[in-house]
Design a protein around this motif. Structure first.
Motif, PDB file in Angstrom:
ATOM      1  N   ALA A 148       0.842  -1.204   0.000  1.00 54.10           N
ATOM      2  CA  ALA A 148       0.000   0.000   0.000  1.00 54.10           C
ATOM      3  C   ALA A 148       0.874   1.249   0.000  1.00 54.10           C
ATOM      4  CB  ALA A 148      -0.930  -0.015   1.203  1.00 54.10           C
ATOM      5  N   ILE A 149       1.961   1.206   0.760  1.00 53.62           N
ATOM      6  CA  ILE A 149       2.863   2.361   0.789  1.00 53.62           C
ATOM      7  C   ILE A 149       3.509   2.541  -0.585  1.00 53.62           C
ATOM      8  CG2 ILE A 149       4.948   3.337   1.837  1.00 53.62           C
ATOM      9  CD1 ILE A 149       4.215   1.733   4.389  1.00 53.62           C
ATOM     10  N   ALA A 150       3.846   1.413  -1.224  1.00 60.20           N
ATOM     11  CA  ALA A 150       4.474   1.482  -2.552  1.00 60.20           C
ATOM     12  C   ALA A 150       3.488   1.936  -3.615  1.00 60.20           C
ATOM     13  CB  ALA A 150       5.040   0.114  -2.920  1.00 60.20           C
ATOM     14  N   GLY A 151       2.201   1.699  -3.365  1.00 62.42           N
ATOM     15  CA  GLY A 151       1.200   2.059  -4.362  1.00 62.42           C
ATOM     16  C   GLY A 151       0.774   0.872  -5.203  1.00 62.42           C
ATOM     17  N   LEU A 152       1.173  -0.326  -4.812  1.00 66.13           N
ATOM     18  CA  LEU A 152       0.782  -1.520  -5.559  1.00 66.13           C
ATOM     19  C   LEU A 152      -0.576  -2.046  -5.105  1.00 66.13           C
ATOM     20  CD1 LEU A 152       4.246  -3.314  -5.597  1.00 66.13           C
ATOM     21  CD2 LEU A 152       3.116  -2.214  -7.525  1.00 66.13           C
ATOM     22  N   GLU A 153      -1.044  -1.570  -3.956  1.00 64.24           N
ATOM     23  CA  GLU A 153      -2.390  -1.899  -3.485  1.00 64.24           C
ATOM     24  C   GLU A 153      -3.086  -0.583  -3.157  1.00 64.24           C
ATOM     25  OE1 GLU A 153      -3.766  -4.861  -3.161  1.00 64.24           O
ATOM     26  OE2 GLU A 153      -2.061  -6.238  -3.125  1.00 64.24           O
ATOM     27  N   THR A 154      -4.374  -0.531  -3.416  1.00 64.03           N
ATOM     28  CA  THR A 154      -5.123   0.652  -2.986  1.00 64.03           C
ATOM     29  C   THR A 154      -5.614   0.412  -1.561  1.00 64.03           C
ATOM     30  OG1 THR A 154      -7.099  -0.329  -3.889  1.00 64.03           O
ATOM     31  CG2 THR A 154      -5.907   1.215  -5.307  1.00 64.03           C
ATOM     32  N   ILE A 155      -5.839   1.489  -0.817  1.00 58.01           N
ATOM     33  CA  ILE A 155      -6.401   1.324   0.529  1.00 58.01           C
ATOM     34  C   ILE A 155      -7.844   1.792   0.511  1.00 58.01           C
ATOM     35  CG2 ILE A 155      -4.236   1.431   1.806  1.00 58.01           C
ATOM     36  CD1 ILE A 155      -4.808   4.394   2.297  1.00 58.01           C
ATOM     37  N   ASP A 156      -8.638   1.244   1.434  1.00 61.97           N
ATOM     38  CA  ASP A 156     -10.059   1.586   1.437  1.00 61.97           C
ATOM     39  C   ASP A 156     -10.344   2.827   2.270  1.00 61.97           C
ATOM     40  OD1 ASP A 156     -11.005  -0.540  -0.203  1.00 61.97           O
ATOM     41  OD2 ASP A 156     -10.451  -1.892   1.413  1.00 61.97           O
ATOM     42  N   GLU A 157      -9.496   3.089   3.247  1.00 62.54           N
ATOM     43  CA  GLU A 157      -9.702   4.251   4.100  1.00 62.54           C
ATOM     44  C   GLU A 157      -8.359   4.676   4.660  1.00 62.54           C
ATOM     45  OE1 GLU A 157     -12.537   4.626   7.626  1.00 62.54           O
ATOM     46  OE2 GLU A 157     -13.706   3.445   6.177  1.00 62.54           O
ATOM     47  N   GLY A 158      -8.268   5.943   5.058  1.00 63.33           N
ATOM     48  CA  GLY A 158      -7.060   6.419   5.707  1.00 63.33           C
ATOM     49  C   GLY A 158      -6.155   7.197   4.774  1.00 63.33           C
ATOM     50  N   ASP A 159      -5.046   7.662   5.323  1.00 64.56           N
ATOM     51  CA  ASP A 159      -4.093   8.460   4.557  1.00 64.56           C
ATOM     52  C   ASP A 159      -2.699   7.866   4.665  1.00 64.56           C
ATOM     53  OD1 ASP A 159      -5.780  10.670   3.733  1.00 64.56           O
ATOM     54  OD2 ASP A 159      -5.888  11.148   5.864  1.00 64.56           O
ATOM     55  N   ILE A 160      -1.986   7.904   3.556  1.00 65.44           N
ATOM     56  CA  ILE A 160      -0.558   7.587   3.576  1.00 65.44           C
ATOM     57  C   ILE A 160       0.152   8.893   3.266  1.00 65.44           C
ATOM     58  CG2 ILE A 160       1.288   6.271   2.484  1.00 65.44           C
ATOM     59  CD1 ILE A 160      -0.896   4.217   1.681  1.00 65.44           C
ATOM     60  N   LEU A 161       0.959   9.366   4.197  1.00 68.09           N
ATOM     61  CA  LEU A 161       1.637  10.637   3.980  1.00 68.09           C
ATOM     62  C   LEU A 161       3.136  10.408   3.842  1.00 68.09           C
ATOM     63  CD1 LEU A 161      -0.677  11.307   6.511  1.00 68.09           C
ATOM     64  CD2 LEU A 161      -0.187  13.507   5.475  1.00 68.09           C
ATOM     65  N   ILE A 162       3.695  10.976   2.787  1.00 65.86           N
ATOM     66  CA  ILE A 162       5.146  10.973   2.634  1.00 65.86           C
ATOM     67  C   ILE A 162       5.586  12.429   2.734  1.00 65.86           C
ATOM     68  CG2 ILE A 162       7.083  10.442   1.126  1.00 65.86           C
ATOM     69  CD1 ILE A 162       5.479   8.124   0.027  1.00 65.86           C
ATOM     70  N   ASP A 163       6.400  12.720   3.693  1.00 67.38           N
ATOM     71  CA  ASP A 163       6.792  14.109   3.975  1.00 67.38           C
ATOM     72  C   ASP A 163       5.574  15.023   4.073  1.00 67.38           C
ATOM     73  OD1 ASP A 163       9.464  13.577   4.162  1.00 67.38           O
ATOM     74  OD2 ASP A 163       9.822  13.874   2.034  1.00 67.38           O
ATOM     75  N   GLY A 164       4.552  14.557   4.762  1.00 68.94           N
ATOM     76  CA  GLY A 164       3.377  15.390   5.008  1.00 68.94           C
ATOM     77  C   GLY A 164       2.393  15.455   3.865  1.00 68.94           C
ATOM     78  N   GLN A 165       2.734  14.822   2.708  1.00 69.71           N
ATOM     79  CA  GLN A 165       1.846  14.878   1.555  1.00 69.71           C
ATOM     80  C   GLN A 165       1.088  13.577   1.400  1.00 69.71           C
ATOM     81  OE1 GLN A 165       4.049  15.858  -1.999  1.00 69.71           O
ATOM     82  NE2 GLN A 165       2.489  17.428  -2.437  1.00 69.71           N
ATOM     83  N   ALA A 166      -0.225  13.678   1.270  1.00 70.68           N
ATOM     84  CA  ALA A 166      -1.015  12.467   1.078  1.00 70.68           C
ATOM     85  C   ALA A 166      -0.711  11.884  -0.303  1.00 70.68           C
ATOM     86  CB  ALA A 166      -2.496  12.784   1.198  1.00 70.68           C
ATOM     87  N   VAL A 167      -0.337  10.615  -0.347  1.00 69.21           N
ATOM     88  CA  VAL A 167       0.059  10.002  -1.630  1.00 69.21           C
ATOM     89  C   VAL A 167      -0.840   8.847  -2.024  1.00 69.21           C
ATOM     90  CG1 VAL A 167       2.480  10.644  -1.368  1.00 69.21           C
ATOM     91  CG2 VAL A 167       1.700   8.422  -0.537  1.00 69.21           C
ATOM     92  N   GLN A 168      -1.877   8.564  -1.221  1.00 69.04           N
ATOM     93  CA  GLN A 168      -2.646   7.335  -1.508  1.00 69.04           C
ATOM     94  C   GLN A 168      -3.325   7.357  -2.869  1.00 69.04           C
ATOM     95  OE1 GLN A 168      -3.221   9.379   1.025  1.00 69.04           O
ATOM     96  NE2 GLN A 168      -5.378   9.663   1.463  1.00 69.04           N
ATOM     97  N   HIS A 169      -3.484   8.557  -3.468  1.00 71.29           N
ATOM     98  CA  HIS A 169      -4.122   8.605  -4.786  1.00 71.29           C
ATOM     99  C   HIS A 169      -3.087   8.677  -5.915  1.00 71.29           C
ATOM    100  CE1 HIS A 169      -7.804   8.871  -2.687  1.00 71.29           C
ATOM    101  NE2 HIS A 169      -7.482  10.010  -2.110  1.00 71.29           N
ATOM    102  N   LEU A 170      -1.808   8.725  -5.545  1.00 70.04           N
ATOM    103  CA  LEU A 170      -0.767   8.797  -6.580  1.00 70.04           C
ATOM    104  C   LEU A 170      -0.445   7.407  -7.103  1.00 70.04           C
ATOM    105  CD1 LEU A 170       1.865  11.319  -5.163  1.00 70.04           C
ATOM    106  CD2 LEU A 170       0.050  11.728  -6.804  1.00 70.04           C
ATOM    107  N   LYS A 171      -0.056   7.336  -8.388  1.00 67.80           N
ATOM    108  CA  LYS A 171       0.421   6.071  -8.952  1.00 67.80           C
ATOM    109  C   LYS A 171       1.780   5.744  -8.340  1.00 67.80           C
ATOM    110  CE  LYS A 171      -0.767   7.254 -13.331  1.00 67.80           C
ATOM    111  NZ  LYS A 171      -0.342   7.417 -14.701  1.00 67.80           N
ATOM    112  N   CYS A 172       2.146   4.457  -8.354  1.00 65.30           N
ATOM    113  CA  CYS A 172       3.408   4.136  -7.683  1.00 65.30           C
ATOM    114  C   CYS A 172       4.585   4.808  -8.362  1.00 65.30           C
ATOM    115  CB  CYS A 172       3.638   2.649  -7.497  1.00 65.30           C
ATOM    116  SG  CYS A 172       3.054   1.589  -8.749  1.00 65.30           S
TER     117      CYS A 172
END
Lengths: 319, 369
Positions: B48-72
């Motif tokens: 999920a952190i890599a972007g190979l799986e989508t998450i159903d809820e929540g936020d993944i932040l890299i350096d404060g930026q939400a990345v869960q909608h970004l492609k890997c």
């Protein structure tokens, strides 16, 4: 550890070799027959018993490529002396080459039929394998709703003999103006081969670990780039094997080519036997046409033989 | 400088929830190990952190930026897979250069970067080989090189040495540690091997059935397990766990393991601590690691008689199974200390190494002596 073989095992092995040899001979006999007839003088083509030892000639090939007419009388010595060496071969066979008003040699129907075969077989193979690979990739890598049903549907298109639909197809083709066109045959052969291509390619793509693409995705590539840079090179074996099978099917197809085409887009398979009926059957010319027709498939298969072997044993070996 | 933060991550596979409300903050340059059994959600979290799986809820932040909608490909994260995933049709050089070719880097820069990282990993002489001609350890070095070469924001490693044999695993473990110290990048490492986790991690994250169980340094997790799962998952051999009763006998505290006739002597302050946790005594479990069980040949004050059942000699020490009533107590002794199975010896528990758990919730009661 050296395996010790018993006498009965050795005997069994020899027996198997003999069987394989006999089967191979049976399969090779027609090819030998065609090849030898293609190089025989006309009078030796139909002897009983068959002539095995003869001086090979290329007159059948000259006759194959030229339009000819029966000689009413023997050529005059001047005519004979003025003719190039290959035309003399035609004279010797009791025929003469037909020339246009400007004196140019007229080609027979064979070269254009051969070209048609190449155009139709190559284009339909490229289309079937290309579309099949994309489709197979989709089925292999993504969750597709009703995947099993769709795959079964694709397979089911091969469940009845194609000739069954020949008449309706002919009527449809006539209605839309596709009969006797290259595209007509290309669409037809692509449709035949697509189901086969999807299923075979799905098997090959399933075998490519999806971690390869995932690694490429993480490495900064889009899925499309990953497909072209990683999946395609990895699937080369599968693509080659599928292409050989599709090419052979399209190249050898007879029934639809016979029904759907008659001149412009006619391929070699319906053309060659049609020559039996034009005048006296010259079996050497027919054999020459068949011999040349066999070559592309033989060469293509020979070039891809390693891939093909892998393709045939595919699924039997686990890595 | 890369911080990664997971906030309230939920992930379902159909009806099965594989990640349940996961919250975790990973600091810059930290080496985090996600530890758990297979199917605990650790690999899914990594993917999920890599972007190979989508998450159903929540936020993944890299350096404060939400990345869960970004492609890997847009997350600038590198990953090492368990299967190495080296592209078989490319040479080692091309494999390492592959991530750089996705960027607009000049040929000479690519060459410099590839040779640089190959030098660090000591694989310069392998650059022209194909992956199929490499040993397992070298394949792993190449995979790590491919991940490190473009200096990603973070490195994700999914059981990267799980496929290697034991000796090579040890060697590569040291190598990964060396590289992390030299190169320094925020690293998330997934494994089910607790030895790997203990030896590599700055902090260990233990997961079970999609739920985060405990986060802490290796020594914290080992010495202060938060619950029964962590207590039994971390440490080899496994911690002894048994239902127990705390009672007062002749003015001192006693801990009696179910099925044993007599109890172990404990300092009196235990009584007060257990009393404060009202009602805990009915559902209490005692946990003690094998090195917290002391064994003597002679009867001594506070020692209970036990019978040695199985002796596992492990070279530098032995693991001895001691029969105490109907319970089995595993102790770690000097090698050869108990001569043979069936010997009668005496055992007691080191109170400072004892753990108490509530068997209903499974949580540690936090009682330390």
């Amino acid at each position: 550890m050296a395996a010790v073989r018993t006498g009965s095992e050795i005997a069994l092995n020899r027996f198997a070799v003999v069987i394989v040899l006999i089967v191979t001979l049976i399969f090779l006999a027609p090819i030998y027959w065609i090849t030898s007839t293609a190089f025989k003088p006309r009078n030796l083509a139909t002897t009983i018993p068959p002539t095995v030892v003869f001086e090979p000639e290329i007159s059948p090939f000259v006759k194959l490529f030229t339009k000819r007419a029966q000689l009413r009388s023997a050529p005059t010595p001047e005519e004979y002396a003025a003719a190039p060496w290959w035309e003399r071969l035609v004279f010797d066979g009791g025929e003469k080459v037909v020339r246009s008003g400007k004196g140019e040699v007229q080609l027979s129907g064979y070269p254009s039929r051969f070209m048609n075969s190449l155009i139709v077989a190559i284009t339909s193979t490229v289309l079937a394998v290309g579309m099949g690979t994309f489709t197979a990739y989709g089925f292999s890598r993504f969750k597709v709703k009703g995947e099993q049903d769709l795959l079964f549907f694709i397979l089911s298109t091969r469940m009845l003999p194609p000739v069954v639909v020949a008449i309706p197809m002919f009527l449809m083709y006539r209605a839309v103006g596709l009969n006797d066109t290259h595209w007509g045959l290309i669409i037809l052969y692509t449709a035949f081969n697509l189901s086969f291509s999807v299923w075979l390619m799905k098997g090959f793509i399933d075998e490519i670990p999806k971690e390869y693409e995932e690694a490429a995705l993480v490495d900064g590539y889009t899925r499309m780039e990953a497909f072209f840079k990683i999946v395609l090179p990895e699937a080369a074996t599968g693509i080659a094997a599928t292409a050989v099978f599709c090419f052979i099917t399209a190249w050898n197809e007879y029934a639809f080519a016979l029904i759907m085409t008659n001149r412009r887009a006619q391929t070699a398979p319906p053309f060659i036997p049609s020559q039996v009926g034009s005048g006296l059957p010259d079996w050497t010319v027919i054999a020459a046409g068949t011999f040349l027709f066999l070559l592309p498939v033989a060469i293509f298969t020979f070039l891809l033989r390693n891939h093909l072997l892998r393709g045939m044993s595919f699924g039997a070996i686990r890595k | 400088m890369t911080q990664i933060e997971l906030r309230g991550i939920q992930k379902f596979f159909g009806a099965v929830q594989v990640i349940k409300d996961l919250n975790l903050k990973i600091e810059d340059n930290e080496f985090i190990v996600l530890l758990g059994q297979s199917g605990c959600g650790k690999t899914t979290t990594l993917r999920a952190i890599a972007g190979l799986e989508t998450i159903d809820e929540g936020d993944i932040l890299i350096d404060g930026q939400a990345v869960q909608h970004l492609k890997c490909s847009d997350r600038d994260i590198a990953m090492v897979f368990q299967s190495f995933s080296l592209y078989p049709h490319m040479t080692v050089y091309e494999n390492i250069a592959f991530p750089l070719r996705a960027t607009r880097m000049s040929r000479s820069e690519v060459d410099k970067a590839v040779r640089g990282i190959a030098g660090v990993l000591r694989i310069t002489d392998l650059l022209n080989r194909r992956p199929s001609a490499l040993s397992g350890g070298d394949m792993q070095r190449v995979a790590i090189g491919r991940a490190l070469v473009r200096r990603p924001k973070a490195m994700l490693m999914d059981e990267p040495i799980g496929a290697l044999d034991a000796k090579l695993r040890e060697e590569m473990r040291a190598e990964i540690k060396r590289l992390h110290l030299e190169q320094g990048s925020t690293t998330i490492y997934v494994t089910h091997d607790q030895v790997e986790a203990m030896s590599l991690a700055d902090r260990i994250v233990i997961m079970h059935e999609g739920i985060l169980q405990q986060v802490g340094s290796p020594s914290e997790v080992y010495s202060y397990p938060a619950n029964l799962f962590v207590a039994q998952f971390v440490g080899s051999p496994v911690m002894n766990i048994a239902k127990a009763q705390v009672s007062e006998e002749a003015g001192s505290a006693r801990v009696t393991v179910d099925g044993a006739e007599k109890g172990f002597a404990f300092p009196n302050e235990l009584l007060g601590k257990i009393d404060r946790l009202k009602g805990a005594n009915g559902s209490l479990a005692l946990g003690i690691r094998p090195e917290g069980v002391m064994v003597e040949h002679q009867a001594r004050e506070g020692f209970l008689p036990v019978e040695a059942q199985i002796i596992e000699p492990l070279g530098s020490y032995d693991i001895v199974d001691l029969k105490l009533g109907s319970q089995m107590l595993r102790a770690r002794t000097r090698s050869g200390f108990v001569a043979s199975a069936g010997d009668k010896v005496f055992a007691r528990i080191d109170p400072t190494q004892a753990h108490f758990f509530d068997t209903k919730s499974g949580n540690s009661l936090g009682v330390r002596l």
